[in-house]
Design a protein around this motif. Structure first.
Motif, PDB file in Angstrom:
ATOM      1  N   LEU A  38       6.723  -2.626 -10.102  1.00 15.69           N
ATOM      2  CA  LEU A  38       5.339  -3.080 -10.281  1.00 15.69           C
ATOM      3  C   LEU A  38       5.299  -4.484 -10.861  1.00 15.69           C
ATOM      4  O   LEU A  38       4.506  -5.328 -10.418  1.00 15.69           O
ATOM      5  N   TRP A  55       0.819  -1.208   0.000  1.00 18.06           N
ATOM      6  CA  TRP A  55       0.000   0.000   0.000  1.00 18.06           C
ATOM      7  C   TRP A  55       0.858   1.266   0.000  1.00 18.06           C
ATOM      8  O   TRP A  55       0.444   2.287  -0.544  1.00 18.06           O
ATOM      9  N   LEU A 107       2.782   5.805  -6.004  1.00 18.80           N
ATOM     10  CA  LEU A 107       2.336   6.003  -7.381  1.00 18.80           C
ATOM     11  C   LEU A 107       1.331   7.150  -7.478  1.00 18.80           C
ATOM     12  O   LEU A 107       1.416   7.978  -8.402  1.00 18.80           O
ATOM     13  N   VAL A 119       1.525   1.872  -3.576  1.00 22.84           N
ATOM     14  CA  VAL A 119       0.354   2.452  -4.234  1.00 22.84           C
ATOM     15  C   VAL A 119       0.274   3.955  -3.939  1.00 22.84           C
ATOM     16  O   VAL A 119       0.014   4.770  -4.840  1.00 22.84           O
ATOM     17  N   PHE A 150      -5.160  -0.071   3.980  1.00 19.50           N
ATOM     18  CA  PHE A 150      -4.727   0.996   3.075  1.00 19.50           C
ATOM     19  C   PHE A 150      -5.121   2.358   3.634  1.00 19.50           C
ATOM     20  O   PHE A 150      -4.296   3.290   3.680  1.00 19.50           O
TER      21      PHE A 150
END
Length: 562
Positions: free
Chosen positions: A222, A51, A57, A54, A267
């Motif tokens: 990734l 997470w 990103l 993520v 998350f």
């Protein structure tokens, strides 16, 4: 667990049927929803890394909208008055613009930086958990190697990331990186020239780092994370030793809805912590450092913590150069660059295969070890942590000298000695602690668990009452597995002929390693190594499989391997 146990919401039933009529994916989705995940909290360390990536990103995409990856010189006239009228690169000016003129820009910058640190913390913690519990063993060696590659890519990604703003601190780190590249024999100067596009600092390094940082390395990370998760899903998850956990089942909760909802909550929790941290804890205030100039450097210049090992290795190394075939080898740069990372990462990559070679254990493992039951592995891990920690602390030797009022070179000499003495001492101390904990487990199997009630005997003595262990307590202790000892070097078999594998230097080395791995505290008769919970001894020096009892449910879902 039956198919009826997976309840599909009515809102998704029709949509799912529409897709299944066309792509026939219902079976795969059903398998995914029924996938069982263990409940142990340490398995969430990998979720933190996932997470955090993520979030990196998402925040990185936002920052890319405003960052200008250019070394072209401009004169700053933004909101930060202390730098008004100062010449700087467009990269640094755009970073100041994000921090002071873009709505929410500073918060996103800080979330991005804190998330990068958390990503690396989580990978380190996750890999330590995997190492100390032996979760890298067959059939998961490939996933272990993927994890090591992810860690190296994360370090390189962080280096390029905090070098992009082109402030004085990041420029100093980039200068060190260029020197390290040039220290590589023969090809070093070519690598540095290729990356920087000429002499340092040049105008090409910032746009090139931007491409590497934004596209190349994130794409590799990734792809590796996807492969890591796919392999983990295919091979099934390891689980901690406990009553009912065997090599043939996974005890826990299904992906839908339990694990999916837990992951989503995790998350939002991680994002909330990072947002709170970024609001109240300042990180990387580039406006205080000023634009980079090769003519200046500040004290207390350290990279982010995960690169501290390289900084410390450079500071601890004495000046040493030699001439070889007409080439100058700068060993004071080459050794700090190659040796510490080589010891830790190469050693970690080879360890699963070394352990398999030393123990003769070629079976599959789905139940993890307790660290106390593998003293050599646990001692080696603690020694590596101490080695890493000393170099990390030495990376801030000027800060330590200033705060503790100790001469700088005294700190350096302490580190030079400690980097050899402390890991060796930590290994032996940890190993003895592990054996002591094994003796404690043996005592509990024999006598039971002390309950704190003191009873006086007729002769005036005092004893503490004990109770038998519960099945859950006994199951954890009985999970211990000890590989059988291989023949000693030159030891004859039943026919009086020494085994070929025990001859020569390699046979001697394998014998020494095997004796170290098989050192243990014997369990009392009738306990451990064959307990009916499915935790049996490793049979034979070159065994192919570990036996297991019937899978246990423990009141939860159990995913059985057919």
């Amino acid at each position: 667990m039956s198919d009826e146990a997976v309840k599909i919401p009515k809102a998704l039933d029709g949509l799912g049927g529409w897709f299944d009529d066309r792509f026939h994916g219902a079976r795969g989705v059903r398998v995914l929803m029924r996938k069982v995940f263990p409940d142990h909290w340490t398995f969430m360390l990998g979720e933190i890394a996932l997470w955090s990536f993520v979030i990196l990103l998402l925040t990185g995409t936002y920052l890319a909208l405003f960052f200008v990856p250019s070394a072209q010189e401009v004169v700053y006239h933004g909101s930060y008055a202390k730098l008004d009228g100062i010449s700087m690169s467009q990269a640094y000016a755009s970073t100041l613009n994000i921090s002071f003129d873009i709505r929410g820009g500073l918060l996103i910058r800080q979330i991005h930086h804190w998330a990068a640190n958390l990503f690396m913390v989580a990978i380190f913690a996750h890999m330590l958990r995997v190492f100390f519990t032996g979760a890298y063993r067959k059939p998961r060696e490939v996933n272990w190697l993927i994890g090591i590659t992810l860690l190296l890519l994360g370090m390189l990604e962080g280096l390029f990331g905090y070098s992009l703003p082109d402030d004085q601190l990041s420029g100093a780190g980039l200068r060190i990186f260029e020197g390290v590249l040039q220290g590589i024999p023969i090809v070093g100067t070519y690598l540095a020239f290729f990356l920087f596009g000429g002499e340092f600092p040049g105008n090409a390094i910032i746009p090139r780092m931007y491409i590497i940082h934004v596209f190349l390395i994130p794409g590799l990370i990734l792809a590796l994370i996807t492969a890591h998760l796919f392999i983990m899903f295919w091979q099934k998850h390891t689980q901690m030793p406990a009553y009912g956990n065997t090599e043939r089942n996974v005890v826990g909760q299904p992906f839908w809805p339990y694990f999916l909802l837990k992951g989503q909550a995790w998350f939002f929790f991680i994002f909330g912590v990072l947002a709170t941290l970024s609001t109240f804890a300042q990180i990387n205030p580039v406006w205080l450092y000023g634009p980079y100039t090769p003519l200046a450097i500040s004290s207390a210049s350290q990279p982010d913590w995960y690169m501290g090992i390289l900084e410390g290795a450079l500071r601890i190394m004495p000046s040493w150069e030699i001439n070889f075939l007409g080439h100058t080898l700068t060993l004071s740069v080459l050794i700090p660059f190659a040796v510490p990372l080589g010891i830790i990462f190469t050693g970690a990559a080879l360890w699963p295969f070394f352990e398999q070679w030393a123990t003769g254990d070629r079976s599959e493992h789905h139940v993890n070890d307790r660290p106390r039951n593998v003293p050599v592995r646990t001692g080696t891990g603690v020694a590596a942590i101490c080695f890493y920690g000393i170099l990390w602390a030495e990376g801030a030797n000027d800060v330590l000298a200033d705060n503790f009022d100790v001469p700088l070179y005294t700190i350096t000499w302490i580190a030079r000695i400690a980097v050899f003495v402390v890991p060796i001492g930590a290994y032996f101390v940890t190993k003895r602690i592990c054996l002591g904990l094994q003796r404690h487990d043996t005592s509990m199997l024999t006598h039971g668990l002390e309950i704190g009630i003191i009873k006086q005997l007729p002769d005036g003595g005092f004893v503490e009452e004990e109770r038998p262990l519960t099945p859950e307590e006994r199951g954890k202790i009985d999970s211990k597995k000890v590989p059988l000892a291989l023949p000693a070097p030159g030891e004859p078999d039943a026919n009086g002929v020494p085994a070929p594998a025990s001859r020569g230097p390699m046979g001697w080395a394998r014998g020494v390693a095997n004796r170290a791995f098989t050192e243990t505290v014997a369990a009392p008769d009738g306990h451990g190594n064959g307990h009916p919970d499915g935790h049996e001894a490793i049979e034979g020096p070159e065994h192919a499989a570990v036996g297991a009892g019937e899978p246990g449910e423990s009141g939860e879902h159990a995913d059985e391997e057919q």
